[in-house]
Design a protein around this motif. Structure first.
Motif, PDB file in Angstrom:
ATOM      1  N   MET A   1       0.822  -1.186   0.000  1.00  0.00           N
ATOM      2  CA  MET A   1       0.000   0.000   0.000  1.00  0.00           C
ATOM      3  C   MET A   1       0.868   1.252   0.000  1.00  0.00           C
ATOM      4  O   MET A   1       0.538   2.223  -0.670  1.00  0.00           O
ATOM      5  CB  MET A   1      -0.914  -0.045   1.230  1.00  0.00           C
ATOM      6  N   SER A   2       1.964   1.220   0.721  1.00  0.00           N
ATOM      7  CA  SER A   2       2.820   2.412   0.780  1.00  0.00           C
ATOM      8  C   SER A   2       3.396   2.755  -0.591  1.00  0.00           C
ATOM      9  O   SER A   2       3.614   3.929  -0.904  1.00  0.00           O
ATOM     10  CB  SER A   2       3.941   2.225   1.800  1.00  0.00           C
ATOM     11  N   VAL A   3       3.598   1.755  -1.426  1.00  0.00           N
ATOM     12  CA  VAL A   3       4.109   2.005  -2.776  1.00  0.00           C
ATOM     13  C   VAL A   3       3.081   2.786  -3.581  1.00  0.00           C
ATOM     14  O   VAL A   3       3.413   3.736  -4.294  1.00  0.00           O
ATOM     15  CB  VAL A   3       4.461   0.673  -3.465  1.00  0.00           C
ATOM     16  N   ASN A   4       1.809   2.409  -3.462  1.00  0.00           N
ATOM     17  CA  ASN A   4       0.755   3.129  -4.165  1.00  0.00           C
ATOM     18  C   ASN A   4       0.617   4.543  -3.631  1.00  0.00           C
ATOM     19  O   ASN A   4       0.349   5.482  -4.393  1.00  0.00           O
ATOM     20  CB  ASN A   4      -0.569   2.384  -4.047  1.00  0.00           C
ATOM     21  N   VAL A   5       0.796   4.707  -2.346  1.00  0.00           N
ATOM     22  CA  VAL A   5       0.730   6.042  -1.744  1.00  0.00           C
ATOM     23  C   VAL A   5       1.889   6.902  -2.251  1.00  0.00           C
ATOM     24  O   VAL A   5       1.740   8.105  -2.441  1.00  0.00           O
ATOM     25  CB  VAL A   5       0.739   5.941  -0.201  1.00  0.00           C
ATOM     26  N   LEU A   6       3.015   6.307  -2.512  1.00  0.00           N
ATOM     27  CA  LEU A   6       4.164   7.041  -3.044  1.00  0.00           C
ATOM     28  C   LEU A   6       3.971   7.391  -4.523  1.00  0.00           C
ATOM     29  O   LEU A   6       4.269   8.504  -4.954  1.00  0.00           O
ATOM     30  CB  LEU A   6       5.441   6.206  -2.880  1.00  0.00           C
ATOM     31  N   ALA A   7       3.443   6.464  -5.305  1.00  0.00           N
ATOM     32  CA  ALA A   7       3.286   6.684  -6.740  1.00  0.00           C
ATOM     33  C   ALA A   7       2.256   7.770  -7.050  1.00  0.00           C
ATOM     34  O   ALA A   7       2.428   8.543  -7.990  1.00  0.00           O
ATOM     35  CB  ALA A   7       2.904   5.384  -7.442  1.00  0.00           C
ATOM     36  N   SER A   8       1.206   7.844  -6.258  1.00  0.00           N
ATOM     37  CA  SER A   8       0.140   8.817  -6.532  1.00  0.00           C
ATOM     38  C   SER A   8       0.598  10.265  -6.457  1.00  0.00           C
ATOM     39  O   SER A   8       0.335  11.044  -7.382  1.00  0.00           O
ATOM     40  CB  SER A   8      -1.032   8.584  -5.576  1.00  0.00           C
ATOM     41  N   PRO A   9       1.282  10.707  -5.396  1.00  0.00           N
ATOM     42  CA  PRO A   9       1.714  12.108  -5.373  1.00  0.00           C
ATOM     43  C   PRO A   9       2.778  12.438  -6.421  1.00  0.00           C
ATOM     44  O   PRO A   9       2.835  13.565  -6.921  1.00  0.00           O
ATOM     45  CB  PRO A   9       2.248  12.331  -3.966  1.00  0.00           C
ATOM     46  N   VAL A  10       3.597  11.465  -6.768  1.00  0.00           N
ATOM     47  CA  VAL A  10       4.596  11.714  -7.820  1.00  0.00           C
ATOM     48  C   VAL A  10       3.890  12.004  -9.133  1.00  0.00           C
ATOM     49  O   VAL A  10       4.205  12.969  -9.838  1.00  0.00           O
ATOM     50  CB  VAL A  10       5.562  10.510  -7.970  1.00  0.00           C
ATOM     51  N   LEU A  11       2.910  11.191  -9.460  1.00  0.00           N
ATOM     52  CA  LEU A  11       2.148  11.404 -10.680  1.00  0.00           C
ATOM     53  C   LEU A  11       1.382  12.723 -10.625  1.00  0.00           C
ATOM     54  O   LEU A  11       1.336  13.468 -11.601  1.00  0.00           O
ATOM     55  CB  LEU A  11       1.182  10.236 -10.903  1.00  0.00           C
ATOM     56  N   GLY A  12       0.801  13.032  -9.482  1.00  0.00           N
ATOM     57  CA  GLY A  12       0.093  14.301  -9.317  1.00  0.00           C
ATOM     58  C   GLY A  12       1.016  15.490  -9.472  1.00  0.00           C
ATOM     59  O   GLY A  12       0.648  16.500 -10.084  1.00  0.00           O
ATOM     60  N   ALA A  13       2.215  15.403  -8.930  1.00  0.00           N
ATOM     61  CA  ALA A  13       3.178  16.507  -9.041  1.00  0.00           C
ATOM     62  C   ALA A  13       3.577  16.749 -10.487  1.00  0.00           C
ATOM     63  O   ALA A  13       3.701  17.902 -10.922  1.00  0.00           O
ATOM     64  CB  ALA A  13       4.415  16.202  -8.192  1.00  0.00           C
ATOM     65  N   VAL A  14       3.746  15.692 -11.245  1.00  0.00           N
ATOM     66  CA  VAL A  14       4.095  15.845 -12.661  1.00  0.00           C
ATOM     67  C   VAL A  14       2.936  16.494 -13.417  1.00  0.00           C
ATOM     68  O   VAL A  14       3.138  17.357 -14.262  1.00  0.00           O
ATOM     69  CB  VAL A  14       4.474  14.484 -13.284  1.00  0.00           C
ATOM     70  N   ALA A  15       1.717  16.096 -13.090  1.00  0.00           N
ATOM     71  CA  ALA A  15       0.549  16.663 -13.763  1.00  0.00           C
ATOM     72  C   ALA A  15       0.385  18.143 -13.434  1.00  0.00           C
ATOM     73  O   ALA A  15       0.101  18.961 -14.314  1.00  0.00           O
ATOM     74  CB  ALA A  15      -0.704  15.901 -13.369  1.00  0.00           C
ATOM     75  N   VAL A  16       0.587  18.509 -12.180  1.00  0.00           N
ATOM     76  CA  VAL A  16       0.425  19.902 -11.754  1.00  0.00           C
ATOM     77  C   VAL A  16       1.568  20.772 -12.264  1.00  0.00           C
ATOM     78  O   VAL A  16       1.370  21.963 -12.534  1.00  0.00           O
ATOM     79  CB  VAL A  16       0.317  19.972 -10.212  1.00  0.00           C
ATOM     80  N   ALA A  17       2.736  20.208 -12.444  1.00  0.00           N
ATOM     81  CA  ALA A  17       3.901  20.986 -12.879  1.00  0.00           C
ATOM     82  C   ALA A  17       3.761  21.497 -14.302  1.00  0.00           C
ATOM     83  O   ALA A  17       4.536  22.341 -14.742  1.00  0.00           O
ATOM     84  CB  ALA A  17       5.172  20.147 -12.744  1.00  0.00           C
ATOM     85  N   GLY A  18       2.788  21.006 -15.035  1.00  0.00           N
ATOM     86  CA  GLY A  18       2.530  21.510 -16.367  1.00  0.00           C
ATOM     87  C   GLY A  18       3.392  20.914 -17.461  1.00  0.00           C
ATOM     88  O   GLY A  18       3.553  21.511 -18.511  1.00  0.00           O
ATOM     89  N   HIS A  19       3.932  19.737 -17.203  1.00  0.00           N
ATOM     90  CA  HIS A  19       4.702  19.065 -18.251  1.00  0.00           C
ATOM     91  C   HIS A  19       3.769  18.691 -19.400  1.00  0.00           C
ATOM     92  O   HIS A  19       2.565  18.525 -19.223  1.00  0.00           O
ATOM     93  CB  HIS A  19       5.386  17.811 -17.708  1.00  0.00           C
ATOM     94  N   ASP A  20       4.331  18.539 -20.577  1.00  0.00           N
ATOM     95  CA  ASP A  20       3.502  18.177 -21.726  1.00  0.00           C
ATOM     96  C   ASP A  20       2.980  16.751 -21.583  1.00  0.00           C
ATOM     97  O   ASP A  20       3.389  15.998 -20.714  1.00  0.00           O
ATOM     98  CB  ASP A  20       4.258  18.361 -23.043  1.00  0.00           C
ATOM     99  N   GLY A  21       2.055  16.387 -22.446  1.00  0.00           N
ATOM    100  CA  GLY A  21       1.402  15.086 -22.365  1.00  0.00           C
ATOM    101  C   GLY A  21       2.350  13.915 -22.452  1.00  0.00           C
ATOM    102  O   GLY A  21       2.148  12.895 -21.808  1.00  0.00           O
ATOM    103  N   ALA A  22       3.419  14.052 -23.235  1.00  0.00           N
ATOM    104  CA  ALA A  22       4.368  12.949 -23.397  1.00  0.00           C
ATOM    105  C   ALA A  22       5.091  12.656 -22.083  1.00  0.00           C
ATOM    106  O   ALA A  22       5.300  11.495 -21.727  1.00  0.00           O
ATOM    107  CB  ALA A  22       5.375  13.265 -24.501  1.00  0.00           C
ATOM    108  N   VAL A  23       5.464  13.712 -21.358  1.00  0.00           N
ATOM    109  CA  VAL A  23       6.153  13.514 -20.076  1.00  0.00           C
ATOM    110  C   VAL A  23       5.191  12.889 -19.072  1.00  0.00           C
ATOM    111  O   VAL A  23       5.552  11.953 -18.347  1.00  0.00           O
ATOM    112  CB  VAL A  23       6.714  14.853 -19.534  1.00  0.00           C
ATOM    113  N   GLN A  24       3.965  13.382 -19.027  1.00  0.00           N
ATOM    114  CA  GLN A  24       2.979  12.819 -18.098  1.00  0.00           C
ATOM    115  C   GLN A  24       2.725  11.348 -18.396  1.00  0.00           C
ATOM    116  O   GLN A  24       2.663  10.526 -17.484  1.00  0.00           O
ATOM    117  CB  GLN A  24       1.670  13.601 -18.174  1.00  0.00           C
TER     118      GLN A  24
END
Length: 68
Positions: free
Chosen positions: A1-24
C-alpha cells in the motif's frame, strides 16, 4: 500500500507541474505505473498463498514467468 501512496503524489506533481502530455504519459506508464502495478500483483499473490489458495497463486504467477 505504501508504494501506491508514493506513486500517486509523484504522478500528481508531474501533472500539476505543467509538463507536456508525453512527459505525463511516460511517468504514468513508466515508473509510477510499474511500481503500483507490481505491488498490487505481489500483494494479490501473497494473499492467495496466505489464504490457502497456493494453486491459484501459482496459476497467477505462471503466465508472468512465461512472458519474461
Amino acid at each position: 500500500m505504501s508504494v501506491n501512496v508514493l506513486a500517486s503524489p509523484v504522478l500528481g506533481a508531474v501533472a500539476v507541474a505543467g509538463h507536456d502530455g508525453a512527459v505525463q504519459q511516460a511517468v504514468a506508464v513508466g515508473p509510477c505505473g510499474a511500481l503500483s502495478t507490481y505491488s498490487t500483483f505481489s500483494h494479490s499473490c501473497l494473499r492467495l498463498v496466505e489464504d490457502g489458495f497456493g494453486f491459484f497463486a501459482a496459476a497467477n504467477v505462471a503466465p508472468e514467468q512465461r512472458i519474461n
